[in-house]
Design a protein around this motif. Sequence first.
Motif, PDB file in Angstrom:
ATOM      1  N   ILE A 153       0.825  -1.207   0.000  1.00 50.01           N
ATOM      2  CA  ILE A 153       0.000   0.000   0.000  1.00 50.01           C
ATOM      3  C   ILE A 153       0.864   1.265   0.000  1.00 50.01           C
ATOM      4  N   THR A 154       1.832   1.291   0.914  1.00 55.18           N
ATOM      5  CA  THR A 154       2.639   2.515   1.068  1.00 55.18           C
ATOM      6  C   THR A 154       3.964   2.465   0.315  1.00 55.18           C
ATOM      7  N   GLY A 155       4.399   1.264  -0.060  1.00 51.03           N
ATOM      8  CA  GLY A 155       5.697   1.113  -0.714  1.00 51.03           C
ATOM      9  C   GLY A 155       6.869   1.126   0.246  1.00 51.03           C
ATOM     10  N   LYS A 156       6.595   1.227   1.553  1.00 55.58           N
ATOM     11  CA  LYS A 156       7.682   1.275   2.534  1.00 55.58           C
ATOM     12  C   LYS A 156       8.498  -0.010   2.493  1.00 55.58           C
ATOM     13  N   GLN A 157       9.816   0.136   2.464  1.00 59.69           N
ATOM     14  CA  GLN A 157      10.730  -0.994   2.421  1.00 59.69           C
ATOM     15  C   GLN A 157      11.241  -1.298   3.827  1.00 59.69           C
ATOM     16  N   THR A 158      11.170  -2.570   4.211  1.00 60.97           N
ATOM     17  CA  THR A 158      11.717  -3.027   5.495  1.00 60.97           C
ATOM     18  C   THR A 158      12.771  -4.085   5.222  1.00 60.97           C
TER      19      THR A 158
END
Length: 323
Positions: free
Chosen positions: A59-64
Amino acid sequence: MPSESARPPPPKAAAVVSVHALSGGHFSLPEYQFVHPVSRDARRTVPSLAFLIQHSNQITGKQTRIVFDLGLRRDVKRYAPPIQKHVETRQPMTTDPDVTKSLANGGLAANDIDYVIYSHVHWDHIGEPRDFPTSTFIVGHGALALLDGTSSSLRGGHSFFESDLLPEGRTVELSEPSPHALKRNDSRTAPGEINFNGSWQAYGGLPQVLDLFNDGSLLIVDAPGHLPGHINLLARLSDDHQVYMAGDACHDRRLLTGEKTIGEWNDVHGHVCCIHADRKQAEQTIERIRVLEKDGVEIIFAHDVEWENNPANKARFFGACSE
């Protein structure tokens, strides 16, 4: 014929992660302490594999970015003295490349890693935590008690632990896996958001797992037997490919095939020793892994020399494609 706007949307692709192996050094093992029957003189050089797991929020494209285990410590003289003595029994040993160098091969620095998850806190998995000054460290339930003091119930030179191993303020110990635990409300965690405080639940033949991102892409698996706090990871790489990172649930592929059983030995005092703190639980964990493999899940354990030596897996080490 329904209009374009009336057609249902295409099914959303299942959330996945990428998994790359990281070299964490190599050392030599006396086989009799791990499998039976085997020659008392047989030794095997094995890797101490670590893994880089990367998750992108759909959804947000945040990479972990997560590293699972840190392998051998680059400078073995930085281990506590009892561990240094044990290390002498594991020669020959190489610690180059270590995990930080393996990350650098693919263009990442330690500061790029959000979380370090330890399968457990034995010396050959803990690496050098000070190399990761911004990462949060995750351990299974019971690991902190081990680090508070060497357990008198554990025998063998490998059962020494460093009380100052983990950074204060950047360490999370998972809750105790229990079939009787009250189910917590995890609805506040949106799919794709990391959550180490979710509920342990059954998944297939695995009695206790944590859905780390609440999207099925990465599960923390309770894997009892080897050491208190021992956990594994089950990652979904695609719709038809899952990989299970087994840590020290199994030390030798012949245990999965049934060719060998878990080894035991007598120490200098005549006490029976086993590499697993609870052999019965370890055997149950191995059986669950065996079922996963039969169901098509790829199994990789930390000292999986056959997996490492398979030419098809060379490109699966981080940075291999850019070399």
